[in-house]
Scaffold this active site. Structure first.
Site, PDB file in Angstrom:
ATOM      1  N   LYS A  70      27.871 -44.096  40.040  1.00 34.53           N
ATOM      2  CA  LYS A  70      29.115 -43.319  40.098  1.00 34.53           C
ATOM      3  C   LYS A  70      29.304 -42.490  38.828  1.00 34.53           C
ATOM      4  O   LYS A  70      29.757 -41.344  38.876  1.00 34.53           O
ATOM      5  CB  LYS A  70      30.307 -44.257  40.329  1.00 34.53           C
ATOM      6  CG  LYS A  70      30.313 -44.831  41.748  1.00 34.53           C
ATOM      7  CD  LYS A  70      31.274 -45.988  41.954  1.00 34.53           C
ATOM      8  CE  LYS A  70      31.093 -46.527  43.383  1.00 34.53           C
ATOM      9  NZ  LYS A  70      31.933 -47.696  43.664  1.00 34.53           N
ATOM     10  N   GLN A 114      35.789 -51.858  41.250  1.00 34.39           N
ATOM     11  CA  GLN A 114      34.623 -52.209  42.065  1.00 34.39           C
ATOM     12  C   GLN A 114      34.888 -53.526  42.802  1.00 34.39           C
ATOM     13  O   GLN A 114      35.318 -54.518  42.198  1.00 34.39           O
ATOM     14  CB  GLN A 114      33.380 -52.316  41.167  1.00 34.39           C
ATOM     15  CG  GLN A 114      32.082 -52.593  41.908  1.00 34.39           C
ATOM     16  CD  GLN A 114      31.576 -51.416  42.732  1.00 34.39           C
ATOM     17  OE1 GLN A 114      31.998 -50.278  42.557  1.00 34.39           O
ATOM     18  NE2 GLN A 114      30.683 -51.695  43.663  1.00 34.39           N
ATOM     19  N   ASP A 137      39.530 -44.601  45.701  1.00 33.80           N
ATOM     20  CA  ASP A 137      38.882 -45.253  46.849  1.00 33.80           C
ATOM     21  C   ASP A 137      39.689 -45.101  48.133  1.00 33.80           C
ATOM     22  O   ASP A 137      39.196 -45.417  49.214  1.00 33.80           O
ATOM     23  CB  ASP A 137      38.728 -46.754  46.576  1.00 33.80           C
ATOM     24  CG  ASP A 137      37.359 -47.115  46.017  1.00 33.80           C
ATOM     25  OD1 ASP A 137      36.389 -46.404  46.322  1.00 33.80           O
ATOM     26  OD2 ASP A 137      37.270 -48.123  45.289  1.00 33.80           O
TER      27      ASP A 137
HETATM   28  N1  LIG Z   1      35.872 -50.229  44.983  1.00 36.36           N
HETATM   29  C1  LIG Z   1      34.719 -50.074  45.617  1.00 36.36           C
HETATM   30  N2  LIG Z   1      34.429 -48.875  46.168  1.00 36.36           N
HETATM   31  C2  LIG Z   1      33.241 -48.688  46.827  1.00 36.36           C
HETATM   32  O1  LIG Z   1      32.968 -47.587  47.333  1.00 36.36           O
HETATM   33  C3  LIG Z   1      32.319 -49.781  46.889  1.00 36.36           C
HETATM   34  C4  LIG Z   1      32.687 -50.999  46.282  1.00 36.36           C
HETATM   35  N3  LIG Z   1      33.889 -51.115  45.676  1.00 36.36           N
HETATM   36  N4  LIG Z   1      31.852 -52.052  46.323  1.00 36.36           N
HETATM   37  C5  LIG Z   1      30.546 -51.968  46.906  1.00 36.36           C
HETATM   38  C6  LIG Z   1      30.459 -50.910  47.991  1.00 36.36           C
HETATM   39  C7  LIG Z   1      29.080 -50.452  48.291  1.00 36.36           C
HETATM   40  N5  LIG Z   1      29.068 -49.028  48.033  1.00 36.36           N
HETATM   41  C8  LIG Z   1      27.940 -48.213  48.089  1.00 36.36           C
HETATM   42  C9  LIG Z   1      27.937 -46.931  47.603  1.00 36.36           C
HETATM   43  C10 LIG Z   1      26.791 -46.166  47.582  1.00 36.36           C
HETATM   44  C11 LIG Z   1      25.612 -46.658  48.065  1.00 36.36           C
HETATM   45  C12 LIG Z   1      24.395 -45.838  47.988  1.00 36.36           C
HETATM   46  O2  LIG Z   1      24.416 -44.714  47.511  1.00 36.36           O
HETATM   47  N6  LIG Z   1      23.247 -46.319  48.440  1.00 36.36           N
HETATM   48  C13 LIG Z   1      21.986 -45.593  48.419  1.00 36.36           C
HETATM   49  C14 LIG Z   1      20.819 -46.453  47.992  1.00 36.36           C
HETATM   50  C15 LIG Z   1      21.123 -47.489  46.976  1.00 36.36           C
HETATM   51  C16 LIG Z   1      19.958 -48.383  46.600  1.00 36.36           C
HETATM   52  O3  LIG Z   1      18.801 -47.919  46.639  1.00 36.36           O
HETATM   53  O4  LIG Z   1      20.237 -49.553  46.259  1.00 36.36           O
HETATM   54  C17 LIG Z   1      21.653 -45.067  49.804  1.00 36.36           C
HETATM   55  O5  LIG Z   1      22.238 -45.554  50.788  1.00 36.36           O
HETATM   56  O6  LIG Z   1      20.825 -44.196  49.916  1.00 36.36           O
HETATM   57  C18 LIG Z   1      25.590 -47.923  48.580  1.00 36.36           C
HETATM   58  C19 LIG Z   1      26.746 -48.686  48.607  1.00 36.36           C
HETATM   59  C20 LIG Z   1      30.275 -48.648  47.564  1.00 36.36           C
HETATM   60  N7  LIG Z   1      31.106 -49.685  47.523  1.00 36.36           N
END
Ligand SMILES: Nc1nc(=O)c2c([nH]1)NC[C@@H]1CN(c3ccc(C(=O)N[C@@H](CCC(=O)O)C(=O)O)cc3)C=[N+]21
Ligand SMILES: [Mg+2]
Length: 314
Positions: A70, A114, A137
């Site tokens: 982020k 988070q 969020d």
């Molecule tokens: N307050 C809060 N807000 C959130 O938005 C939040 C959270 N808590 N807790 C956890 C989850 C999970 N999450 C993700 C965001 C981006 C990818 C992301 O970009 N993933 C990449 C790959 C990541 C990798 O390779 O590990 C993809 O899908 O291509 C994944 C998961 C946001 N979250």
């Protein structure tokens, strides 16, 4: 991916499976980020630099990785960011004091806490403690309430990032959902529940089926769905044979598995790779909804700064 031809697919005029078109979250997120970078420049021209705050409790490596991402995203579009890291045993009171500081800090135009938080923390009380005008969020009860009341839009209030990212991914691939049956699997507060509200707005006009662990006949629902959004967190639970020919499939669930060969951890989605043989469109995972979630977080930060500056977003 298996080489076997789905018998249903083999009946189509094409005779052989045609791979689904890709709902490319990486490319789409990059486009959105370049659009946001222009808006950040406009804000800076008026003396306002948007700033994201992140609050991370504990040392879960996955959460640390997401939060780092982020901050990287912010830097790419010219948004400032500050990081607050707290130990896993932080008290409710200490954590709330950090939120009070961010609420009062003019340099922080938006922030996130988070999730998940440790068990001893009352997560709902934390979300409620945030200034709803700084809620990047879209998970503050006031903002979720605006979504229920149908008064939220980028103009008035932030939308939850993953549902908004899913809708934006479809829109930017010119996929209309008007009248379509969308099966959402998962009733979580960050994805399934708000997504159902977003998809049933008149501007999108989908018919939503919201399935969950208590759903009795999921195969029956899968067989009728035009669109499937899999947000259950159950590895490869959606199989090609269960889907309607030509279904649109979004893979949201994130599980981790250790690769036998390399010993490295890798992402496993809720959708079996064979689904590419029957779906008309498929969002990959990684590379689909995840990058869109991050892009929508940036959009919320920029829009919050625009609202604070009196610039109306469209
Ligand atoms: N307050 C809060 N807000 C959130 O938005 C939040 C959270 N808590 N807790 C956890 C989850 C999970 N999450 C993700 C965001 C981006 C990818 C992301 O970009 N993933 C990449 C790959 C990541 C990798 O390779 O590990 C993809 O899908 O291509 C994944 C998961 C946001 N979250
Ligand atoms: Mg993804």
């Amino acid at each position: 991916m298996s080489n076997s031809i789905n018998p249903e697919r083999a009946k189509t005029p094409f005779g052989t499976p045609v791979a689904a078109q890709v709902l490319d979250g990486k490319v789409t997120a990059a486009t959105i980020k370049s659009e946001l970078a222009v808006r950040v420049e406009v804000l800076k021209g008026r003396g306002i630099t948007p700033g994201l705050g992140t609050v991370l409790v504990g040392e879960d490596p996955g959460s640390q990785w997401y939060v780092r991402g982020k901050h990287r995203d912010c830097a790419e579009i010219g948004v400032n960011s500050v990081r607050r890291e707290l130990p896993a045993d932080v008290s409710q009171q200490e954590l709330e004091a950090v939120l009070d500081e961010l609420n009062a800090d003019p340099g922080t135009t938006g922030y996130i806490v988070q999730l998940p938080l440790p068990d001893h923390i009352d997560t709902n009380a934390i979300l409620e403690r945030m200034d709803p005008a700084k809620d990047a969020d879209g998970l503050h009860p006031t903002n979720l309430g605006r979504l229920v009341l149908n008064v939220s839009s980028p103009v008035n209030a932030p939308l939850p990032c993953t549902p908004h990212g899913i809708v934006e991914l479809l829109l930017r691939h010119k996929i209309a959902l008007n009248g379509k049956k969308v099966l959402v699997i998962g009733r979580g507060v960050t994805v399934g529940r708000p997504l159902g509200l977003l998809l049933t707005r008149r501007s999108i006009n989908a018919t939503v089926l919201l399935a969950h662990t208590g759903t009795l006949d999921l195969p029956e629902l899968l067989a009728m769905a035009d669109v499937v959004v899999a947000a259950a967190g159950m590895p490869a639970m959606i199989k090609a044979a269960e889907l309607k020919e030509g279904a649109i499939v979004l893979d949201v669930g994130v599980s981790r598995a250790v690769d036998e060969q390399t010993g490295k951890s890798r992402i496993v989605g809720d959708v079996d790779p064979d689904v590419a043989d029957v779906a008309s469109w498929l969002s990959p995972n990684p590379g689909g909804v995840g990058p869109m979630t991050r892009a929508m977080l940036l959009a919320n930060v920029v829009e919050a700064a625009e609202r604070q500056a009196g610039i109306i977003a469209d």
